[in-house]
Motif scaffolding. Structure first.
Motif, PDB file in Angstrom:
ATOM      1  N   GLY A 177       0.792  -1.220   0.000  1.00  0.00           N
ATOM      2  CA  GLY A 177       0.000   0.000   0.000  1.00  0.00           C
ATOM      3  C   GLY A 177       0.829   1.277   0.000  1.00  0.00           C
ATOM      4  N   MET A 178       0.211   2.352  -0.464  1.00  0.00           N
ATOM      5  CA  MET A 178       0.889   3.662  -0.458  1.00  0.00           C
ATOM      6  C   MET A 178      -0.145   4.757  -0.244  1.00  0.00           C
ATOM      7  SD  MET A 178       1.382   3.778  -4.495  1.00  0.00           S
ATOM      8  CE  MET A 178       0.793   2.103  -4.705  1.00  0.00           C
ATOM      9  N   GLY A 179       0.335   5.908   0.204  1.00  0.00           N
ATOM     10  CA  GLY A 179      -0.584   7.040   0.344  1.00  0.00           C
ATOM     11  C   GLY A 179      -0.856   7.400   1.776  1.00  0.00           C
ATOM     12  N   GLY A 180       0.194   7.842   2.451  1.00  0.00           N
ATOM     13  CA  GLY A 180      -0.004   8.393   3.795  1.00  0.00           C
ATOM     14  C   GLY A 180      -0.066   7.346   4.875  1.00  0.00           C
ATOM     15  N   HIS A 181      -0.102   7.866   6.062  1.00  0.00           N
ATOM     16  CA  HIS A 181      -0.042   7.072   7.280  1.00  0.00           C
ATOM     17  C   HIS A 181      -1.124   5.991   7.320  1.00  0.00           C
ATOM     18  CE1 HIS A 181       1.133   6.404  11.341  1.00  0.00           C
ATOM     19  NE2 HIS A 181      -0.099   6.582  11.780  1.00  0.00           N
ATOM     20  N   LYS A 182      -2.363   6.409   7.068  1.00  0.00           N
ATOM     21  CA  LYS A 182      -3.509   5.521   7.215  1.00  0.00           C
ATOM     22  C   LYS A 182      -3.874   4.852   5.879  1.00  0.00           C
ATOM     23  CE  LYS A 182      -8.289   6.071   8.787  1.00  0.00           C
ATOM     24  NZ  LYS A 182      -9.247   7.161   9.090  1.00  0.00           N
ATOM     25  N   GLY A 183      -3.762   5.625   4.822  1.00  0.00           N
ATOM     26  CA  GLY A 183      -4.232   5.179   3.513  1.00  0.00           C
ATOM     27  C   GLY A 183      -3.548   3.947   2.964  1.00  0.00           C
ATOM     28  N   GLY A 184      -2.217   3.873   3.097  1.00  0.00           N
ATOM     29  CA  GLY A 184      -1.458   2.769   2.499  1.00  0.00           C
ATOM     30  C   GLY A 184      -1.922   1.411   2.978  1.00  0.00           C
ATOM     31  N   ALA A 185      -1.984   1.270   4.299  1.00  0.00           N
ATOM     32  CA  ALA A 185      -2.376  -0.017   4.874  1.00  0.00           C
ATOM     33  C   ALA A 185      -3.822  -0.354   4.500  1.00  0.00           C
ATOM     34  CB  ALA A 185      -2.210   0.013   6.388  1.00  0.00           C
ATOM     35  N   LEU A 186      -4.681   0.666   4.510  1.00  0.00           N
ATOM     36  CA  LEU A 186      -6.097   0.443   4.185  1.00  0.00           C
ATOM     37  C   LEU A 186      -6.261   0.015   2.726  1.00  0.00           C
ATOM     38  CD1 LEU A 186      -9.083   0.575   5.046  1.00  0.00           C
ATOM     39  CD2 LEU A 186      -9.078   2.995   4.402  1.00  0.00           C
ATOM     40  N   ALA A 187      -5.533   0.683   1.820  1.00  0.00           N
ATOM     41  CA  ALA A 187      -5.616   0.346   0.394  1.00  0.00           C
ATOM     42  C   ALA A 187      -5.158  -1.095   0.149  1.00  0.00           C
ATOM     43  CB  ALA A 187      -4.782   1.319  -0.431  1.00  0.00           C
ATOM     44  N   ALA A 188      -4.062  -1.503   0.813  1.00  0.00           N
ATOM     45  CA  ALA A 188      -3.558  -2.877   0.653  1.00  0.00           C
ATOM     46  C   ALA A 188      -4.563  -3.879   1.213  1.00  0.00           C
ATOM     47  CB  ALA A 188      -2.205  -3.022   1.342  1.00  0.00           C
ATOM     48  N   GLU A 189      -5.147  -3.531   2.366  1.00  0.00           N
ATOM     49  CA  GLU A 189      -6.137  -4.414   3.000  1.00  0.00           C
ATOM     50  C   GLU A 189      -7.377  -4.592   2.120  1.00  0.00           C
ATOM     51  OE1 GLU A 189      -7.159  -3.044   7.016  1.00  0.00           O
ATOM     52  OE2 GLU A 189      -5.094  -3.602   7.511  1.00  0.00           O
ATOM     53  N   LEU A 190      -7.888  -3.460   1.611  1.00  0.00           N
ATOM     54  CA  LEU A 190      -9.084  -3.518   0.763  1.00  0.00           C
ATOM     55  C   LEU A 190      -8.806  -4.302  -0.518  1.00  0.00           C
ATOM     56  CD1 LEU A 190     -10.484   0.144   1.003  1.00  0.00           C
ATOM     57  CD2 LEU A 190     -11.566  -1.939   1.866  1.00  0.00           C
ATOM     58  N   THR A 191      -7.618  -4.082  -1.104  1.00  0.00           N
ATOM     59  CA  THR A 191      -7.244  -4.789  -2.333  1.00  0.00           C
ATOM     60  C   THR A 191      -7.285  -6.296  -2.103  1.00  0.00           C
ATOM     61  OG1 THR A 191      -5.885  -2.951  -3.108  1.00  0.00           O
ATOM     62  CG2 THR A 191      -5.336  -5.131  -3.968  1.00  0.00           C
ATOM     63  N   ILE A 192      -6.631  -6.729  -1.024  1.00  0.00           N
ATOM     64  CA  ILE A 192      -6.586  -8.171  -0.736  1.00  0.00           C
ATOM     65  C   ILE A 192      -7.978  -8.706  -0.417  1.00  0.00           C
ATOM     66  CG2 ILE A 192      -5.745  -9.900   0.918  1.00  0.00           C
ATOM     67  CD1 ILE A 192      -3.108  -9.072   0.280  1.00  0.00           C
ATOM     68  N   ALA A 193      -8.721  -7.981   0.424  1.00  0.00           N
ATOM     69  CA  ALA A 193     -10.053  -8.458   0.829  1.00  0.00           C
ATOM     70  C   ALA A 193     -10.962  -8.643  -0.386  1.00  0.00           C
ATOM     71  CB  ALA A 193     -10.677  -7.473   1.820  1.00  0.00           C
ATOM     72  N   HIS A 194     -10.951  -7.671  -1.300  1.00  0.00           N
ATOM     73  CA  HIS A 194     -11.840  -7.760  -2.461  1.00  0.00           C
ATOM     74  C   HIS A 194     -11.382  -8.809  -3.466  1.00  0.00           C
ATOM     75  CE1 HIS A 194     -14.876  -4.659  -1.685  1.00  0.00           C
ATOM     76  NE2 HIS A 194     -13.925  -4.150  -0.911  1.00  0.00           N
ATOM     77  N   LEU A 195     -10.067  -8.940  -3.663  1.00  0.00           N
ATOM     78  CA  LEU A 195      -9.581  -9.983  -4.581  1.00  0.00           C
ATOM     79  C   LEU A 195      -9.933 -11.373  -4.048  1.00  0.00           C
ATOM     80  CD1 LEU A 195      -6.056  -8.612  -5.659  1.00  0.00           C
ATOM     81  CD2 LEU A 195      -8.091  -8.854  -7.101  1.00  0.00           C
ATOM     82  N   ARG A 196      -9.756 -11.550  -2.730  1.00  0.00           N
ATOM     83  CA  ARG A 196     -10.086 -12.852  -2.107  1.00  0.00           C
ATOM     84  C   ARG A 196     -11.574 -13.157  -2.255  1.00  0.00           C
ATOM     85  NH1 ARG A 196      -8.075 -13.013   3.925  1.00  0.00           N
ATOM     86  NH2 ARG A 196      -8.702 -15.183   3.766  1.00  0.00           N
ATOM     87  N   GLN A 197     -12.393 -12.148  -1.983  1.00  0.00           N
ATOM     88  CA  GLN A 197     -13.836 -12.339  -2.050  1.00  0.00           C
ATOM     89  C   GLN A 197     -14.284 -12.660  -3.479  1.00  0.00           C
ATOM     90  OE1 GLN A 197     -16.096  -9.013  -0.460  1.00  0.00           O
ATOM     91  NE2 GLN A 197     -17.955  -9.831  -1.403  1.00  0.00           N
ATOM     92  N   GLU A 198     -13.778 -11.877  -4.430  1.00  0.00           N
ATOM     93  CA  GLU A 198     -14.153 -12.079  -5.844  1.00  0.00           C
ATOM     94  C   GLU A 198     -13.738 -13.461  -6.326  1.00  0.00           C
ATOM     95  OE1 GLU A 198     -15.555  -9.970  -8.177  1.00  0.00           O
ATOM     96  OE2 GLU A 198     -16.002  -8.439  -6.676  1.00  0.00           O
ATOM     97  N   MET A 199     -12.506 -13.867  -6.002  1.00  0.00           N
ATOM     98  CA  MET A 199     -12.007 -15.167  -6.471  1.00  0.00           C
ATOM     99  C   MET A 199     -12.664 -16.309  -5.697  1.00  0.00           C
ATOM    100  SD  MET A 199     -10.184 -14.328  -8.997  1.00  0.00           S
ATOM    101  CE  MET A 199      -9.449 -15.880  -9.491  1.00  0.00           C
ATOM    102  N   GLY A 200     -12.992 -16.062  -4.434  1.00  0.00           N
ATOM    103  CA  GLY A 200     -13.652 -17.080  -3.621  1.00  0.00           C
ATOM    104  C   GLY A 200     -15.064 -17.376  -4.104  1.00  0.00           C
ATOM    105  N   ASP A 201     -15.728 -16.310  -4.620  1.00  0.00           N
ATOM    106  CA  ASP A 201     -17.116 -16.465  -5.096  1.00  0.00           C
ATOM    107  C   ASP A 201     -17.180 -16.785  -6.586  1.00  0.00           C
ATOM    108  OD1 ASP A 201     -17.837 -15.752  -2.583  1.00  0.00           O
ATOM    109  OD2 ASP A 201     -18.404 -13.682  -3.062  1.00  0.00           O
ATOM    110  N   ALA A 202     -16.014 -16.881  -7.234  1.00  0.00           N
ATOM    111  CA  ALA A 202     -15.991 -17.000  -8.701  1.00  0.00           C
ATOM    112  C   ALA A 202     -16.635 -18.306  -9.163  1.00  0.00           C
ATOM    113  CB  ALA A 202     -14.554 -16.931  -9.201  1.00  0.00           C
ATOM    114  N   ASP A 203     -17.267 -18.216 -10.326  1.00  0.00           N
ATOM    115  CA  ASP A 203     -17.899 -19.385 -10.924  1.00  0.00           C
ATOM    116  C   ASP A 203     -16.838 -20.134 -11.741  1.00  0.00           C
ATOM    117  OD1 ASP A 203     -19.351 -21.223 -12.296  1.00  0.00           O
ATOM    118  OD2 ASP A 203     -20.914 -19.833 -12.957  1.00  0.00           O
ATOM    119  N   SER A 204     -16.568 -21.369 -11.347  1.00  0.00           N
ATOM    120  CA  SER A 204     -15.454 -22.099 -11.969  1.00  0.00           C
ATOM    121  C   SER A 204     -15.709 -22.464 -13.432  1.00  0.00           C
ATOM    122  CB  SER A 204     -15.137 -23.359 -11.160  1.00  0.00           C
ATOM    123  OG  SER A 204     -16.316 -24.108 -11.004  1.00  0.00           O
ATOM    124  N   GLU A 205     -16.918 -22.187 -13.917  1.00  0.00           N
ATOM    125  CA  GLU A 205     -17.220 -22.461 -15.333  1.00  0.00           C
ATOM    126  C   GLU A 205     -16.596 -21.392 -16.239  1.00  0.00           C
ATOM    127  OE1 GLU A 205     -19.225 -25.247 -16.362  1.00  0.00           O
ATOM    128  OE2 GLU A 205     -18.722 -25.738 -14.283  1.00  0.00           O
TER     129      GLU A 205
END
Ligand code: CA
Length: 294
Positions: A43-71
């Motif tokens: 993550g990048m972008g200030g004290h709070k932003g960097g960690a939050l951006a990295a966290e959100l990126t991982i959380a959403h990628l995990r969720q999207e791939m976890g719910d993905a339709d294997s077809e």
């Protein structure tokens, strides 16, 4: 090769590094319906932003791939997951909280699906394949400097020490849409190792040095430790995050000097044991002779 029988072993570690007192890198490892999923985000972008951006990126990628339709084709799933994760970070950064304005993150994702590996990335976090003792870089950094190298303005050797080497051309959450690089499928071979890392490693430790650590006798769990030690020894003051995923047994370069030294050590030990045995026999003979004579 039957993927179901091939064991995966993972070594992972994230370190704050010198000077920085917080870690804005994040990582994850999951089993999803379409395969084993590993992600590193920086993550990048200030004290709070960097960690939050990295966290959100991982959380959403995990969720999207976890719910993905294997077809659906894997490329389609990955492209959609990155778009949606990008949009989530972008939308959050434009909320009322000014401390997270313009936050962003890199993302490098490895998906081991059946006998095929795929890498998708945005930014300068990297993926490597270690096969038969050789390290191969699977990603191209989305940095201004890499762009200069690609267009012939800058030599590859000059790129590493260039002051702009950390300036990104692409990141998650900076624009409404993101361009993601998705690799072709890589047929996994027994013994392959995949390395994911943030620039806290690749910015300080060369590919040759990483390769020599991978060719050492370090275990899968020790590999991230040794690589982090190398980065810190070189003055690494960025967050360092490493995931090493081993498919099947470790396979190193047999010409490696560390292994050679281990072989010599073994021979020396065997000689010492033989010497002890000879001394013991001589002692028994001497004792027998003494008892016989007295
Ligand atoms: Ca970094």
């Amino acid at each position: 090769m039957n993927m179901a029988k091939m064991q995966l072993t993972v070594g992972a570690r994230s370190e704050t590094g010198y000077v920085r007192n917080e870690n804005q890198d994040r990582m994850s490892g999951d089993l999803t319906p379409i395969g084993n999923l590993y992600i590193v985000a920086d993550g990048m972008g200030g004290h709070k932003g960097g960690a939050l951006a990295a966290e959100l990126t991982i959380a959403h990628l995990r969720q999207e791939m976890g719910d993905a339709d294997s077809e659906d084709p894997v490329e389609t799933l990955l492209a959609a997951a990155f778009q949606n994760a990008n949009r989530a970070v972008y939308d959050k950064s434009r909320s009322d909280d000014s401390t997270i304005e313009r936050m962003g993150s890199t993302a490098v994702l490895l998906l081991l699906s059946g006998q095929v590996a795929r890498v998708a990335h945005v930014g300068d976090s990297r993926a490597y394949l270690f096969r038969n003792g050789q390290l191969n870089r699977l990603t191209t950094d989305h940095t201004r400097v890499q762009k200069m190298v690609d267009s012939g303005i800058l030599a590859a050797e000059e790129a590493e020490s260039h002051p702009d080497s950390h300036i990104l051309e692409r990141a998650m959450g900076i624009r409404e849409d993101v361009e993601v690089d998705i690799s072709a499928g890589i047929a996994i071979e027994d013994g392959d190792g995949f390395l994911l890392c943030s620039d806290g490693l690749s910015g300080y430790v060369s590919d040759d040095e990483i390769e020599s650590v991978l060719n050492s006798n370090a275990s899968v769990q020790e590999i991230p430790e040794r690589l982090i030690e190398n980065a810190l020894n070189k003055g690494g003051h960025d967050n360092i995050t490493i995931q090493f995923i081993q498919c099947g047994d470790r396979r190193m370069d047999t010409r490696n000097s560390t292994n050679h030294a281990a072989g010599l050590h073994g021979t020396r030990k065997a000689l010492t044991l033989r010497q002890i045995f000879v001394i013991f026999i001589l002692f028994l003979l001497a004792l027998g002779a003494y008892l016989y004579l007295t």
